[in-house]
Design an enzyme around this catalytic site. Structure first.
Site, mmCIF file in Angstrom:
data_model
loop_
_atom_site.group_PDB
_atom_site.id
_atom_site.type_symbol
_atom_site.label_atom_id
_atom_site.label_comp_id
_atom_site.label_asym_id
_atom_site.label_seq_id
_atom_site.Cartn_x
_atom_site.Cartn_y
_atom_site.Cartn_z
ATOM 1 N N TYR A 90 -2.159 0.400 10.521
ATOM 2 C CA TYR A 90 -2.231 -0.243 9.195
ATOM 3 C C TYR A 90 -0.987 0.083 8.372
ATOM 4 C CZ TYR A 90 -3.747 -0.861 4.339
ATOM 5 O OH TYR A 90 -3.827 -1.214 3.012
ATOM 6 N N SER A 126 0.848 -1.196 0.000
ATOM 7 C CA SER A 126 0.000 0.000 0.000
ATOM 8 C C SER A 126 0.881 1.242 0.000
ATOM 9 C CB SER A 126 -0.905 0.014 1.233
ATOM 10 O OG SER A 126 -1.560 1.261 1.358
#
Length: 244
Positions: free
Chosen positions: A157, A144
C-alpha cells in the site's frame, strides 16, 4: 466558479463512497458548493451517499466510474465536464489491501497498485487536462503519510501511495501557471486512535483550509510532517527495529 475565498461551487468526487470525500463534500456544501458529482461503481452505497448530500441541499448526481478501467476515464469524465465547469476534483479512491494476503498472492498486490497508482494516473491526467482547458479549478489528491517511507507492515500500500504522491507533485508542477491548481493531501490513519491519527472530518477541514490558502501539500495532522521527515532520514537498520 470559486467564490472569493477560493471555495468551489461544483465538486467532482472520484471515489464517491470515500468517507473522507463525503466529509469534505458535507463541509463544502455548508459553505457554497451546490453541484456534486459522485463517481464510483454503481452500488446502493453510492446512491445513499448522493441522497445524503441532496438532503443537505446539493444537486448530487452519480456517474459510473471504475479506477481499474483507465480506457473509460476520458469518456466518463468528459461527459461530466461537458455538463458544466467543475471547480474541484477530489481524487479519493484507493484500497488498503491486506498486506499478509497480498504478499502471498501477487495478483492481489498488483490490484492494489493498479487501483491506487495506475488508475489514479489515468484519472488524474484526464481531470487535469479538463481543468487546464477551463483555465481554473483545483485537483485534490488523497495520498497518505504511508507513502513517505515504506514500512514492513504495509509496504505494498505504501509504495503505491509513494508513486501517487510523486506523480501528483509532478502534475502540480506541470500545471503551474495554467490557472489549474493541484494539492496533495497526506493524512494519517483514520481507522485507529492515537496521537498521529486523524478523522475524515479533520481531513475535510484541512482540505478546506488548503483550498483557501491554495496550498500544494497538506499533512493531517500537521505534526505528521515533522515525524515523517525524521523517519525518512532514520538509518535503515534502526528503522527496522521501530514498532511501526
Amino acid at each position: 466558479m470559486k467564490d472569493a475565498f477560493g471555495l468551489p461551487q461544483s465538486l467532482l468526487v472520484l471515489g464517491g463512497t470515500s468517507e473522507i470525500a463525503l466529509a469534505t463534500a458535507r463541509r463544502l456544501i455548508a459553505r457554497r458548493t451546490r453541484t456534486v458529482w459522485l463517481a464510483g461503481r454503481p452500488s446502493p452505497a453510492l446512491e445513499q451517499a448522493a441522497e445524503s448530500l441532496r438532503a443537505l441541499g446539493a444537486d448530487a448526481r452519480t456517474v459510473t466510474f471504475d479506477a481499474l478501467d483507465p480506457e473509460s476515464h476520458e469518456t466518463v469524465l468528459g461527459k461530466v465536464f461537458a455538463e458544466g465547469d467543475i471547480d474541484l476534483v477530489l481524487l479519493a479512491f484507493g484500497v488498503l489491501g491486506d498486506q499478509a494476503q497480498d504478499e502471498r498472492d501477487p495478483v492481489r498486490a498488483v490490484q492494489v497498485a493498479q487501483t491506487n497508482y495506475t488508475g489514479a494516473v489515468s484519472a488524474g491526467l484526464v481531470a487535469a487536462g479538463a481543468l487546464q482547458t477551463q483555465g481554473h479549478g483545483s485537483l485534490v489528491v488523497l495520498s497518505s503519510a504511508a507513502g513517505e517511507r515504506a514500512r514492513r507492515a504495509d509496504f505494498i500500500y505504501g509504495s503505491s501511495k509513494a508513486g501517487l504522491d510523486a506523480f501528483t507533485q509532478g502534475l502540480g508542477d506541470a500545471l503551474h501557471g495554467t490557472g489549474a491548481h493541484v494539492m496533495v493531501v497526506r493524512p494519517g490513519y483514520t481507522r485507529a486512535e492515537g496521537p498521529l491519527t486523524t478523522t475524515p472530518e479533520a481531513v475535510a477541514t484541512a482540505i478546506e483550509l488548503g483550498l483557501r490558502r491554495r496550498s500544494e501539500v497538506v499533512w493531517v495532522p500537521g505534526a505528521l510532517r515533522l515525524v515523517m521527515a525524521a523517519l525518512r532520514h532514520t538509518p535503515r537498520a534502526l528503522f527496522r527495529r521501530l514498532p511501526l
